[in-house]
Structures are given as C-alpha cells and as structure tokens.
Design an enzyme around this catalytic site. Structure first.
Site, short mmCIF file in Angstrom:
data_model
loop_
_atom_site.label_atom_id
_atom_site.label_comp_id
_atom_site.label_asym_id
_atom_site.label_seq_id
_atom_site.Cartn_x
_atom_site.Cartn_y
_atom_site.Cartn_z
N GLU A 177 0.82 -1.22 0.00
CA GLU A 177 0.00 0.00 0.00
C GLU A 177 0.86 1.26 0.00
OE1 GLU A 177 -2.58 0.45 3.43
OE2 GLU A 177 -3.64 2.13 2.54
N LYS A 219 -2.47 -2.12 -3.14
CA LYS A 219 -3.53 -1.29 -2.54
C LYS A 219 -3.18 0.18 -2.80
CE LYS A 219 -5.95 -0.38 1.82
NZ LYS A 219 -6.56 -1.01 2.98
P1 13P Z 1 -8.93 4.19 4.26
O1 13P Z 1 -9.85 3.41 3.35
O2 13P Z 1 -9.63 4.86 5.39
O3 13P Z 1 -8.00 5.07 3.50
O4 13P Z 1 -8.01 3.12 4.98
C1 13P Z 1 -7.45 2.12 4.23
C2 13P Z 1 -6.28 1.62 4.93
O5 13P Z 1 -6.12 0.45 5.13
C3 13P Z 1 -5.27 2.60 5.36
O6 13P Z 1 -4.11 1.96 5.65
#
Ligand code: 13P
Length: 343
Positions: A177, A219
């Site tokens: 991510e 992600k």
């Molecule tokens: P949000 O969807 O609130 O951005 O959070 C996703 C997430 O896993 C942040 O690390």
C-alpha cells in the site's frame, strides 16, 4: 508449493467478486476516530467495536478478507472466540497490519518513512500461527509543489519490497500500500504524475527483491485531486485517470488491485469504484486485474457514528456497515446506483 498457496490466497481475496474490510486502525488512530465520535477510548471499547464489525450478519457475501490490527488478532469475542477464528469460520480470510506506522523521515521535513522491518520475520511466523493468511504495509507519500522527494519514494519502496519478500517467505500474501495522500490543493494531473512515479519505483523494488507478483495485491490510492482543489472531476474522469495510470505502471501479473479510500466519503468511493468496473467490463480483457476495495473509513464511518459505543446501537450499526459493504460489492460489478444507495 508456497507459491501455489500464495496465489490461491491472493485469488480468494480478489477474484471472487468480493472486497476487503480494513479494520486495522492502530490503537492511536482508532482512539482518534472514537474521540471524534464521542466514544470512550479504551481496549474494551476497541474490542467491542471490532466484534461489532466482524459479527455483522451476512458480511461474507460482500467481504473476502478483513485486515486486523495486532491488538485485535490477540483478542476474543465476548463468547471467547479469537477474531481470526471467527472470521475464518465465517468465510472471511483474516489478515494483519504489520507495519508500525509512518515516522518523520530524517533530513526530509514533512515526509515520512514507514517502519516495522526489524523482527518482522518472527512476527509474521507468529501471525501465521494465529490464523493470518495475508498482511498489509502502508507507506504514506505527501504531495505538494515540492514533495515527494525521490529519497522518500525510494526509501518507502525499498521498505515495501522488503516487507513483501518476508511475507511471501512466511506464506502470507503481501498487500502493498503506497498511499499518495489526498491532503492539499493539487490537481488530478499532479496526483497522476506522482502516483505513477511512486508505483513505478515500488514495482522496480519488488522486482529487484524477487517478489512473486501473482501472490501480491496492490492497494493504491485512486487518482484524485487534493481535497482542497477547487476542481473535483466526475467519477468517470477519475476512473479513466486511475485505470490509465495503473495500466502504465502495474504489471499484469499482479493478482489484483484493492483500492484504499483515503478520506473520500462512502458514496464517492463506491461511485468511483463502480465507474472503474464499468470501464473494465467495457474493455474486455484490456484491464488485467480485478479492481476491488479495501476500504476503512469509506466503509466503516456510518457504523461507527451510529454505534456511539452503546450496545443498544449494535444491530443498527451493523446494518449500516452491511449497507456500505453491499454498495461496494455492487460497484465491483458496475451495478452500484443511487437507488441501491438509498435502499
Ligand atoms: P482508508 O480506506 O480509510 O483510507 O483506509 C485504508 C487503509 O487500510 C489505510 O491503511
């Protein structure tokens, strides 16, 4: 054997027409959200809230995996069932956030580097034994006229790749991510440019470290203008920009793409995800990955606000969570609509 296990898990998470529930807020972040909603910020309340989420009736019809925080994976429901067991038995794969958060980067004011590599091999073995089958690591990239620096992007990409390699060694699917933040007044084009650079650097690092892309889920953020940008384009413009960028820099071998919501409202996140999947449907096989969700705020917010820390509101809050899950589930098929939102 391990490769097969990784690809099977990754596909189970993203290929079955369901998405992920991120419920992995650190204690600090969870407490911040509780404070804003007027909820007591203690371990029993965090446990009760996570139990509310994980026991939502029919959740597994829309949700394939749930990301937990370290505290939660060690907790049990009121009936004494460990959260990971509860989820697995409900048909939801448990995952775990393994980074320890973003810390200020030395010599780079306003930029952050995510930590958590020290001892990670041992922690992953532990999490595996507790039932986790995938993991998550979030890097944050701040953006303005001058940021991000190449140093910040490179350092976070290296850390993401190191984490992903360790996950695969342990048999856990890494969710990678790299989040380009929405804060600021930058336009869509600036977000596109920075996101492409970040993803390009991250995939270079993953390649260098020999990470198996078929056993990895990306992600990313959607390509969006900053929250303070006066021009906020329609969903199909955002969908087009996002899909175009991903096609440029994400290898086709990646198992799937599970978007973060990043502070968008629930409705906007569903609408934009829906627009992307309409595009994917229309493009035939041109878009090679499932485009799913891994939302936290955009899926949890109404439930948290309704719950208010009071048991009497639990069923109503669960309905609100299920509603958002159902809207996002429909968005995976390009079938989200105003009528469904209002249902
Ligand atoms: P949000 O969807 O609130 O951005 O959070 C996703 C997430 O896993 C942040 O690390």
């Amino acid at each position: 054997m391990k490769n097969r296990q990784l690809t099977d898990t990754a596909q189970a998470l993203v290929c079955g027409g369901r998405g992920l529930l991120a419920m992995d807020e650190s204690n600090g972040t969870c407490n911040k959200r509780f404070a804003a909603a007027g909820i007591t910020q203690t371990e029993p309340f965090r446990r009760a809230y996570r139990e509310l989420l994980a026991t939502t009736p029919n959740l597994s019809t829309c949700i394939s995996g749930a990301i937990l925080y370290d505290e939660t994976i060690r907790q049990r429901t009121a009936e004494g069932v460990p959260f990971a067991t509860l989820l697995t038995e409900a048909g939801i794969i448990p995952g775990i956030k393994v980074d320890i958060g973003a810390k200020e980067m030395a010599g780079h004011p306003s930029e952050a580097i995510t930590g958590g590599l020290d001892g990670l091999r041992e922690r992953l073995a532990d999490y595996w034994s507790m039932g986790a089958r995938f993991a998550k690591w979030r890097a944050v990239i701040a953006l303005d006229d001058r940021l991000p620096t190449a140093a910040c992007i490179a350092a976070n990409a290296e850390a993401l790749a190191g984490y992903a390699a360790l996950c695969q060694e342990a048999g856990l699917v890494p969710i990678v991510e790299p989040e380009v933040l929405m804060a600021g007044d930058h336009d869509l084009e600036r977000c596109r440019l920075v996101t492409e650079t970040v993803l390009h650097t991250v995939f270079d690092a993953l390649y260098e470290q020999g990470v198996m892309l078929e056993g990895l889920i990306l992600k990313p953020n959607m390509i969006l203008p900053g929250l303070a940008c006066p021009i906020q384009p329609a969903a199909d413009v955002i969908a087009e920009a996002t899909v175009t960028s991903l096609l440029r820099v994400v290898p086709a071998a990646v198992a799937g793409i599970a978007f973060l919501s990043g502070g968008q409202s629930g409705e906007l996140a569903s609408e934009r995800l829906n627009a992307m999947n309409i595009k994917a449907k229309a493009s035939g096989s041109r878009i090679p990955w499932p485009l799913v969700f891994s939302f936290a705020r955009a899926i949890q917010r109404p439930a948290l606000e309704i719950w208010k820390g009071q048991a009497v509101n639990t069923a109503h809050a669960q309905q609100a969570l299920y509603h958002r899950a159902r809207c996002n589930h429909a968005a995976l098929r390009g079938e989200y609509s105003a009528a469904l939102e209002a249902a």
